[in-house]
Scaffold this motif. Structure first.
Motif, mmCIF file in Angstrom:
data_model
loop_
_atom_site.group_PDB
_atom_site.id
_atom_site.type_symbol
_atom_site.label_atom_id
_atom_site.label_comp_id
_atom_site.label_asym_id
_atom_site.label_seq_id
_atom_site.Cartn_x
_atom_site.Cartn_y
_atom_site.Cartn_z
ATOM 1 N N GLY A 61 -2.366 -0.625 -3.615
ATOM 2 C CA GLY A 61 -3.063 0.634 -3.839
ATOM 3 C C GLY A 61 -2.211 1.818 -3.445
ATOM 4 O O GLY A 61 -1.048 1.666 -3.073
ATOM 5 N N ILE A 85 -2.127 5.759 -1.345
ATOM 6 C CA ILE A 85 -2.663 6.761 -0.423
ATOM 7 C C ILE A 85 -1.957 8.068 -0.748
ATOM 8 O O ILE A 85 -0.726 8.112 -0.799
ATOM 9 N N LEU A 97 0.885 -1.143 0.000
ATOM 10 C CA LEU A 97 0.000 0.000 0.000
ATOM 11 C C LEU A 97 0.933 1.206 0.000
ATOM 12 O O LEU A 97 1.661 1.436 0.956
ATOM 13 N N ARG A 117 -7.058 9.982 -10.498
ATOM 14 C CA ARG A 117 -8.334 9.314 -10.187
ATOM 15 C C ARG A 117 -8.786 8.438 -11.366
ATOM 16 O O ARG A 117 -9.219 7.300 -11.176
ATOM 17 N N PRO A 123 -7.114 0.577 -5.806
ATOM 18 C CA PRO A 123 -7.619 1.376 -4.686
ATOM 19 C C PRO A 123 -6.799 2.666 -4.516
ATOM 20 O O PRO A 123 -5.568 2.643 -4.574
ATOM 21 N N LEU A 124 -7.508 3.775 -4.347
ATOM 22 C CA LEU A 124 -6.880 5.083 -4.172
ATOM 23 C C LEU A 124 -7.554 5.757 -2.987
ATOM 24 O O LEU A 124 -8.771 5.941 -2.986
ATOM 25 N N PHE A 125 -6.767 6.087 -1.988
ATOM 26 C CA PHE A 125 -7.285 6.686 -0.760
ATOM 27 C C PHE A 125 -6.669 8.059 -0.552
ATOM 28 O O PHE A 125 -5.522 8.299 -0.932
ATOM 29 N N GLU A 126 -7.445 8.944 0.078
ATOM 30 C CA GLU A 126 -6.934 10.253 0.497
ATOM 31 C C GLU A 126 -6.664 10.195 1.994
ATOM 32 O O GLU A 126 -7.445 9.623 2.748
ATOM 33 N N ILE A 127 -5.561 10.812 2.384
ATOM 34 C CA ILE A 127 -5.205 10.872 3.801
ATOM 35 C C ILE A 127 -5.178 12.336 4.223
ATOM 36 O O ILE A 127 -4.696 13.201 3.481
#
Length: 90
Positions: A48, A50, A19, A61, A70-74
């Motif tokens: 993925g 972050i 990740l 995106r 999977p793409l997450f914002e922190i």
């Protein structure tokens, strides 16, 4: 957790299953670099990405969606040391 400040080092570090946390604005705002990092990560089957809130380009995106990555914002208030503790203690 390793820090990467250029994509050459990134290419050699990815093993698969990671990740990947990218918070360096010089990387996240360089469209060519971040998209290539994502393609490399996909080829090596990384889990993925972050990226900090407000640093995700629309093209990032779109590529994440295309790759089913999977793409997450922190949030900026979460320090990397805290994130690594959560991951390590899971």
């Amino acid at each position: 957790m390793a820090c990467v400040d250029d994509k050459t080092l990134f290419d050699s570090m990815i093993q698969g299953g990671e990740l990947i946390v990218v918070t360096n604005v010089d990387l996240t705002q360089n469209e060519e670099t971040i998209l290539q990092m994502m393609r490399t990560a996909d080829e090596k089957q990384a889990a993925g990405f972050i990226i900090n809130v407000g640093q995700i380009l629309e093209s990032v995106r779109n590529l994440a969606e295309k790759l089913s990555m999977p793409l997450f914002e922190i949030d900026w208030c979460l320090h990397m040391v805290d994130l690594s503790l959560v991951i390590c203690k899971s």
